[in-house]
Design a protein around this motif. Sequence first.
Motif, short mmCIF file in Angstrom:
data_model
loop_
_atom_site.label_atom_id
_atom_site.label_comp_id
_atom_site.label_asym_id
_atom_site.label_seq_id
_atom_site.Cartn_x
_atom_site.Cartn_y
_atom_site.Cartn_z
N SER A 146 -10.36 1.34 -14.68
CA SER A 146 -10.21 2.38 -15.45
C SER A 146 -8.71 3.00 -15.31
O SER A 146 -8.02 2.85 -14.39
N ASP A 147 -8.43 3.64 -16.37
CA ASP A 147 -7.07 4.31 -16.20
C ASP A 147 -6.90 5.52 -15.28
O ASP A 147 -5.81 5.55 -14.71
N ARG A 159 -6.27 3.48 -12.01
CA ARG A 159 -4.85 3.12 -12.27
C ARG A 159 -3.97 4.19 -11.65
O ARG A 159 -3.07 4.13 -10.76
N GLU A 160 -4.16 5.38 -12.25
CA GLU A 160 -3.24 6.37 -12.22
C GLU A 160 -3.26 7.14 -10.79
O GLU A 160 -2.32 7.16 -9.86
N PHE A 178 -4.14 5.27 -7.98
CA PHE A 178 -3.77 4.45 -7.14
C PHE A 178 -2.30 4.29 -7.10
O PHE A 178 -1.65 4.29 -6.09
N LEU A 179 -1.51 4.22 -8.23
CA LEU A 179 -0.08 4.56 -8.36
C LEU A 179 0.55 5.73 -7.56
O LEU A 179 1.48 5.69 -6.97
N TRP A 230 -4.67 -7.60 -10.07
CA TRP A 230 -4.62 -6.80 -10.91
C TRP A 230 -3.81 -5.58 -10.52
O TRP A 230 -2.90 -4.62 -11.13
N LEU A 231 -3.66 -5.27 -9.05
CA LEU A 231 -3.07 -4.40 -8.52
C LEU A 231 -1.49 -4.60 -8.50
O LEU A 231 -0.76 -3.72 -8.91
N SER A 291 4.27 -3.21 -13.52
CA SER A 291 4.59 -2.24 -14.65
C SER A 291 5.05 -0.72 -14.31
O SER A 291 5.79 -0.36 -15.13
N GLU A 350 -0.18 -3.95 -12.02
CA GLU A 350 -0.06 -2.46 -12.39
C GLU A 350 1.16 -2.09 -11.58
O GLU A 350 1.88 -1.16 -12.04
N ARG A 380 -10.87 -5.54 -15.00
CA ARG A 380 -10.46 -4.43 -15.86
C ARG A 380 -11.07 -3.23 -14.98
O ARG A 380 -12.06 -3.10 -14.45
#
Length: 348
Positions: free
Chosen positions: A328-329, A332-333, A335-336, A75-76, A82, A79, A326
């Motif tokens: 959470s958003d 994701r934000e 982490f990025l 998953w990481l 992306s 992302e 899966r």
Amino acid sequence: MSFTPAAASSLVERLWYGSGRPLRFLAPLAWLYRTIAEHRRRAAWQAREASLPVPVVVVGNITAGGTGKSPLTAWLVSELVSAGWQPVILSRGYGGKAGQYPLEVDGASAPSEAGDEPVMLAASTGCPVVVDPDRRRAADHALARKLGNVLVCDDGLQHYRLPRDLEIAVFDQRRGIGNGALIPVGPLREPVTRLDSVDFVIVNGAQPLAQPMGEFAGFEHEAIHGMALAPTVLVNVRSNESRPVEDLRGRTVRAVAGIGNPERFFETLRGLGAEVRESAFPDHHRFREADLAADGAELIVMTAKDAVKCRAFAPDNAWSLVVEARLSDEFRETFLDRVRHCSEQINS
């Protein structure tokens, strides 16, 4: 009934993850384990070379057994791709034995050489994967070959020779920290205080939440996030034909699992409505054709990690259950953003 390695492993895990500490008489060995582990950690930390010129993300755990590290790693990197990054996965390649390291791995590599998880990750992500028991050497190889601009190390929390910018510790929600004791009295590879220095704690089995969890299994951390593993499709091990997971409802399946926490896999199949006949093997088991026998019209269903080892001899009724992480958003934000910040610091 024979006492198989899988049964032995299951017994130890019941003692580790049950109530109390029935193996407390092994406390001197736990003390010795901790002393040796701390000595190795200090020695590796002191011998560690300078930071690397790209961000390094390490995924791992402080407990023995499966927690969901590889699905999280997949998953990481997805992302990261992306978001415009070019991630490279580093792995020890447990269960494989190559003639030479570092070893670049793709989805067609032999698991006997590369290990099952690296082949699975290469096949599922399409990203470069470099295997080497020495993860620092793998990192140097990836950089020399210009394979990417961010490194993600799968199962490397205790590999201290590898410099890292972000650490992510993964737990199974149901198992938690078990009885809280170090190996062999309990399942801990390191004391729970080790979590004070990690950046994120991911709980596999908790629903992805809009806000971080404040506490889990008796410890607090400012960045505890839930992760769910969602079944997405069944893929035939031989032909790569796909079929919906809904086809399992009402079907009798022989569930084959050579992973760290097979019970979670069996529960997932039951949740899809299957009648499950369990067949648990030790983690990283080297499957043989005889391991995949089934009765009558039974489907054989296994994990994607096991499937890569069975491609050459799996029967036509063998399927792998593909799952996706899966989160959470918000995670994701966050982490990025952390990866971007690390990159900016490195290049400043």
